[in-house]
Design a protein around this motif. Sequence first.
Motif, short mmCIF file in Angstrom:
data_model
loop_
_atom_site.label_atom_id
_atom_site.label_comp_id
_atom_site.label_asym_id
_atom_site.label_seq_id
_atom_site.Cartn_x
_atom_site.Cartn_y
_atom_site.Cartn_z
N GLN A 2 0.77 -1.26 0.01
CA GLN A 2 -0.08 0.02 -0.07
C GLN A 2 0.87 1.29 -0.08
N ALA A 3 2.02 1.16 0.74
CA ALA A 3 2.79 2.30 0.60
C ALA A 3 3.60 2.78 -0.65
N GLU A 4 3.91 1.55 -1.35
CA GLU A 4 4.31 1.71 -2.64
C GLU A 4 3.12 2.37 -3.60
N LYS A 7 3.01 5.85 -3.54
CA LYS A 7 4.14 6.47 -4.25
C LYS A 7 3.56 6.55 -5.53
N ILE A 8 3.27 5.55 -6.05
CA ILE A 8 2.68 5.64 -7.50
C ILE A 8 1.72 6.72 -7.79
N ILE A 9 0.76 6.72 -6.78
CA ILE A 9 -0.38 7.91 -6.87
C ILE A 9 0.28 9.24 -6.95
N ALA A 10 1.27 9.31 -6.08
CA ALA A 10 1.76 10.61 -6.07
C ALA A 10 2.53 11.14 -7.24
N GLU A 11 2.95 9.91 -7.95
CA GLU A 11 3.73 10.31 -9.51
C GLU A 11 2.83 10.77 -10.25
N ILE A 12 1.52 9.81 -10.33
CA ILE A 12 0.49 10.16 -11.01
C ILE A 12 0.09 11.57 -11.07
N MET A 29 -2.60 6.65 3.81
CA MET A 29 -2.51 8.10 4.42
C MET A 29 -1.37 8.48 4.86
N GLU A 30 -0.63 7.60 5.40
CA GLU A 30 0.51 8.29 6.25
C GLU A 30 1.88 8.35 5.14
N GLN A 31 1.69 7.60 4.29
CA GLN A 31 2.73 7.53 3.27
C GLN A 31 2.63 8.83 2.22
N LEU A 32 1.29 9.18 1.91
CA LEU A 32 0.97 10.25 1.16
C LEU A 32 1.40 11.57 2.12
N SER A 33 1.30 11.60 3.36
CA SER A 33 1.51 12.47 3.95
C SER A 33 2.93 12.76 4.29
N ASN A 34 3.88 11.50 4.30
CA ASN A 34 5.13 11.30 4.29
C ASN A 34 5.55 12.16 3.03
N ILE A 35 5.16 11.93 1.96
CA ILE A 35 5.72 12.48 0.71
C ILE A 35 5.40 14.03 0.59
N VAL A 36 4.16 14.42 1.09
CA VAL A 36 3.91 15.79 1.17
C VAL A 36 4.99 16.66 1.93
N ASN A 47 17.73 17.61 -4.43
CA ASN A 47 17.64 16.45 -4.36
C ASN A 47 16.11 15.90 -5.01
N ARG A 48 16.13 15.43 -6.10
CA ARG A 48 14.62 15.11 -6.61
C ARG A 48 14.56 13.47 -6.94
N ASP A 49 15.32 12.75 -6.04
CA ASP A 49 15.26 11.25 -6.49
C ASP A 49 13.98 10.43 -6.02
N ARG A 50 13.19 11.29 -5.07
CA ARG A 50 12.02 10.43 -4.52
C ARG A 50 10.88 11.27 -4.93
N ALA A 51 9.88 10.65 -4.79
CA ALA A 51 8.43 11.37 -4.95
C ALA A 51 8.15 12.76 -4.56
N ILE A 52 7.47 13.42 -5.58
CA ILE A 52 7.38 14.81 -5.00
C ILE A 52 5.87 14.89 -5.09
N LEU A 53 5.09 15.72 -4.15
CA LEU A 53 3.63 15.98 -4.16
C LEU A 53 3.41 17.23 -3.16
N PRO A 54 3.30 18.19 -3.98
CA PRO A 54 3.29 19.57 -3.03
C PRO A 54 1.74 19.33 -2.48
N SER A 55 1.79 19.93 -1.49
CA SER A 55 0.38 19.97 -0.53
C SER A 55 -0.76 20.65 -1.29
N LYS A 56 -0.36 21.88 -2.27
CA LYS A 56 -1.45 22.36 -2.92
C LYS A 56 -2.04 21.37 -3.90
N ASP A 57 -1.47 20.12 -4.25
CA ASP A 57 -2.14 19.26 -4.85
C ASP A 57 -2.91 18.29 -4.35
#
Length: 106
Positions: A2-4, A7-12, A29-36, A47-57
Amino acid sequence: KQAELAKIIAEIVTSGVRVILTTHSEWIMEQLSNIVLDSNKKAASSNRDRAILPSKDVGVWMFEKGKAADRSVVKEIPLENEGYEDGFDEVADQLHSAWVNLINDD
């Protein structure tokens, strides 16, 4: 897994696709929160080697049973410094404590 998926959802979402997701999963929820939260920190770094998901999105809403049987109450869950305050952690802690008590009650 689910955590993976989170990450895929964040990339999409970052690619410009609007995603509407319903879940009861604290891990998503926790993984999306961590990514944000991590994305907020990365804004100042290169350093942009991990998923990026701005809180505005991201928007998170909780649907709860209303007082009338045919009504629901919808409330937005804000992103706090520690992550989304969604109540999932409290339920997970209670369930784990109940499990520990059952295991130790031989």
